[in-house]
Design a protein around this motif. Structure first.
Motif, mmCIF file in Angstrom:
data_model
loop_
_atom_site.group_PDB
_atom_site.id
_atom_site.type_symbol
_atom_site.label_atom_id
_atom_site.label_comp_id
_atom_site.label_asym_id
_atom_site.label_seq_id
_atom_site.Cartn_x
_atom_site.Cartn_y
_atom_site.Cartn_z
ATOM 1 N N LYS A 177 5.522 -9.834 -10.750
ATOM 2 C CA LYS A 177 4.608 -10.687 -11.510
ATOM 3 C C LYS A 177 4.598 -10.325 -12.990
ATOM 4 N N SER A 178 4.614 -9.018 -13.284
ATOM 5 C CA SER A 178 4.552 -8.572 -14.680
ATOM 6 C C SER A 178 5.928 -8.403 -15.306
ATOM 7 N N LEU A 179 6.977 -8.708 -14.526
ATOM 8 C CA LEU A 179 8.360 -8.569 -14.987
ATOM 9 C C LEU A 179 8.654 -7.153 -15.476
ATOM 10 N N ASP A 180 8.250 -6.175 -14.643
ATOM 11 C CA ASP A 180 8.550 -4.766 -14.924
ATOM 12 C C ASP A 180 10.019 -4.530 -14.565
ATOM 13 N N VAL A 181 10.867 -4.593 -15.573
ATOM 14 C CA VAL A 181 12.313 -4.571 -15.352
ATOM 15 C C VAL A 181 12.762 -3.280 -14.670
ATOM 16 N N ALA A 182 12.184 -2.145 -15.035
ATOM 17 C CA ALA A 182 12.601 -0.860 -14.477
ATOM 18 C C ALA A 182 12.385 -0.827 -12.962
ATOM 19 N N ILE A 183 11.199 -1.218 -12.509
ATOM 20 C CA ILE A 183 10.911 -1.212 -11.073
ATOM 21 C C ILE A 183 11.749 -2.260 -10.347
ATOM 22 N N ILE A 184 11.880 -3.434 -10.949
ATOM 23 C CA ILE A 184 12.678 -4.496 -10.319
ATOM 24 C C ILE A 184 14.121 -4.057 -10.154
ATOM 25 N N MET A 185 14.684 -3.397 -11.163
ATOM 26 C CA MET A 185 16.073 -2.952 -11.091
ATOM 27 C C MET A 185 16.234 -1.845 -10.054
ATOM 28 N N CYS A 186 15.264 -0.929 -9.960
ATOM 29 C CA CYS A 186 15.324 0.125 -8.939
ATOM 30 C C CYS A 186 15.312 -0.493 -7.541
ATOM 31 N N PHE A 187 14.427 -1.441 -7.346
ATOM 32 C CA PHE A 187 14.352 -2.116 -6.045
ATOM 33 C C PHE A 187 15.649 -2.866 -5.760
ATOM 34 N N ALA A 188 16.184 -3.558 -6.773
ATOM 35 C CA ALA A 188 17.415 -4.324 -6.592
ATOM 36 C C ALA A 188 18.600 -3.418 -6.265
ATOM 37 N N CYS A 189 18.675 -2.265 -6.924
ATOM 38 C CA CYS A 189 19.769 -1.321 -6.647
ATOM 39 C C CYS A 189 19.678 -0.792 -5.221
ATOM 40 N N GLY A 190 18.452 -0.459 -4.802
ATOM 41 C CA GLY A 190 18.266 -0.011 -3.427
ATOM 42 C C GLY A 190 18.613 -1.093 -2.433
ATOM 43 N N ALA A 191 18.208 -2.337 -2.739
ATOM 44 C CA ALA A 191 18.504 -3.455 -1.848
ATOM 45 C C ALA A 191 20.013 -3.691 -1.755
ATOM 46 N N LEU A 192 20.698 -3.604 -2.897
ATOM 47 C CA LEU A 192 22.154 -3.796 -2.909
ATOM 48 C C LEU A 192 22.840 -2.738 -2.064
ATOM 49 N N PHE A 193 22.432 -1.483 -2.229
ATOM 50 C CA PHE A 193 23.019 -0.400 -1.431
ATOM 51 C C PHE A 193 22.737 -0.618 0.057
ATOM 52 N N GLY A 194 21.510 -0.996 0.373
ATOM 53 C CA GLY A 194 21.140 -1.189 1.772
ATOM 54 C C GLY A 194 21.907 -2.305 2.441
ATOM 55 N N ILE A 195 22.012 -3.452 1.764
ATOM 56 C CA ILE A 195 22.681 -4.599 2.377
ATOM 57 C C ILE A 195 24.179 -4.354 2.520
ATOM 58 N N LEU A 196 24.788 -3.670 1.552
ATOM 59 C CA LEU A 196 26.225 -3.424 1.613
ATOM 60 C C LEU A 196 26.584 -2.442 2.723
ATOM 61 N N THR A 197 25.687 -1.501 2.999
ATOM 62 C CA THR A 197 25.986 -0.527 4.063
ATOM 63 C C THR A 197 25.557 -1.062 5.429
ATOM 64 N N PHE A 198 24.383 -1.633 5.506
ATOM 65 C CA PHE A 198 23.866 -2.086 6.798
ATOM 66 C C PHE A 198 24.641 -3.270 7.346
ATOM 67 N N SER A 199 25.141 -4.145 6.465
ATOM 68 C CA SER A 199 25.889 -5.307 6.937
ATOM 69 C C SER A 199 27.143 -4.886 7.692
ATOM 70 N N HIS A 200 27.791 -3.787 7.252
ATOM 71 C CA HIS A 200 28.973 -3.277 7.957
ATOM 72 C C HIS A 200 28.591 -2.828 9.364
ATOM 73 N N LEU A 201 27.486 -2.109 9.467
ATOM 74 C CA LEU A 201 27.054 -1.598 10.770
ATOM 75 C C LEU A 201 26.694 -2.735 11.723
ATOM 76 N N LEU A 202 25.855 -3.655 11.270
ATOM 77 C CA LEU A 202 25.412 -4.742 12.141
ATOM 78 C C LEU A 202 26.566 -5.668 12.506
ATOM 79 N N SER A 203 27.432 -5.939 11.550
ATOM 80 C CA SER A 203 28.588 -6.795 11.818
ATOM 81 C C SER A 203 29.518 -6.150 12.847
ATOM 82 N N ALA A 204 29.750 -4.834 12.718
ATOM 83 C CA ALA A 204 30.607 -4.123 13.667
ATOM 84 C C ALA A 204 30.003 -4.127 15.071
ATOM 85 N N MET A 205 28.697 -3.961 15.152
ATOM 86 C CA MET A 205 28.022 -3.973 16.452
ATOM 87 C C MET A 205 28.121 -5.345 17.115
#
Length: 291
Positions: A177-205
């Motif tokens: 809501k407040s466009l806090d870029v630092a927090i948004i970028m931290c969350f986005a980086c974590g989300a990117l790492f999570g989706i790139l790793t978890f998608s391999h696992l779930l897809s393989a299963m």
């Protein structure tokens, strides 16, 4: 998916599975790996875009973002003013989705029954956990992003509910809501790492143990029904990003108990109508996909 992801208790991954795009989504994300650099070097950006199914990912992301910025306010308002029909709609959506998923399983074995029950118990255990209060540090925000994004693509587990359990739902919404870029970028980086790793696992299963994985995921979906039961009594509250008091911990009630405890009408007719609407929506999507 965007509309579902903003509702604590409902998974965007469930919507992806219902609409038949989960496999395509996982396979497309799975192709975003270090080998993509070789594709760019040898064949160019256009080939890399085609390699990762860029058109599909772009349209999907645009749809999710559009839904978040348009339907999110409507759904939040409906949850505040007409919670019973909204939760009933999602309840019907989950019930018919469970049936839809089980129909794709080739045969029932004792091992699959155990996995189904394990999925139910796992999801149910998550829904009854008491929220904790993590400090919104950059590291915690990044960890939260990586976990929440995995839940968002996993049928049955709500990413926004995971954020609630971690006590970071309000800080992250406030940052958006407040466009806090630092927090948004931290969350986005974590989300990117999570989706790139978890998608391999779930897809393989899903490739190696398709039916077993499907049964477990179906159990996850069924186990969350307690979270989205329409008739609830609020036990504790939390303050959202706008400073408003919204429900945090709730107890499920039968319709007649709801009237006695809260003094409000259980709206059974509206609840049944909304539940049937959710069922008909998935049934219609299933028929549309078959055609």
């Amino acid at each position: 998916m965007g509309a579902a992801d903003v509702v604590p208790g409902v998974s965007g991954g469930t919507i992806a599975f219902i609409t038949g795009i989960l496999d395509t989504l996982l396979n497309s994300v799975r192709k975003i790996n270090p080998s993509l650099i070789d594709v760019i070097r040898k064949q160019g950006l256009k080939a890399a875009f085609i390699h990762v199914n860029g058109t599909f990912l772009g349209v999907l992301l645009a749809g999710i973002l559009t839904s978040i910025f348009t339907l999110a306010k409507l759904i939040s308002w409906l949850l505040s003013h007409h919670p019973i029909p909204v939760w009933s709609f999602f309840f019907g959506l989950i019930i018919i989705s469970v049936i839809h998923m089980l129909k794709q399983v080739q045969g029932i074995t004792p091992a699959r029954v155990i996995l189904f029950i394990a999925g139910i118990l796992f999801a149910w255990a998550i829904t009854i956990l008491n929220p904790i209060a993590l400090q919104p540090t950059y590291l915690n925000i990044m960890i939260a992003g990586s976990i929440a994004i995995c839940a968002m693509v996993l049928p049955g587990i709500s990413g926004s509910f995971i954020l609630l359990l971690m006590g970071l739902y309000t800080p992250i919404l406030g940052a958006v809501k407040s466009l806090d870029v630092a927090i948004i970028m931290c969350f986005a980086c974590g989300a990117l790492f999570g989706i790139l790793t978890f998608s391999h696992l779930l897809s393989a299963m899903l490739r190696r143990w398709h039916d077993a994985t499907l049964v477990f995921l179906t159990g996850l979906m069924l186990g969350t029904l307690g979270k989205i039961w329409p008739w609830k009594q609020t036990l504790t509250w939390r303050t959202n990003s706008r400073g408003e008091q919204v429900p945090l911990v709730q107890e499920n009630l039968l319709p007649n108990q709801f009237l006695e405890v809260t003094g409000h009408e259980p709206q059974i007719v509206f609840a049944v109508a909304a539940m049937l609407a959710g069922i008909m929506l998935v049934w219609g999507l299933e028929k549309f996909a078959a055609d």
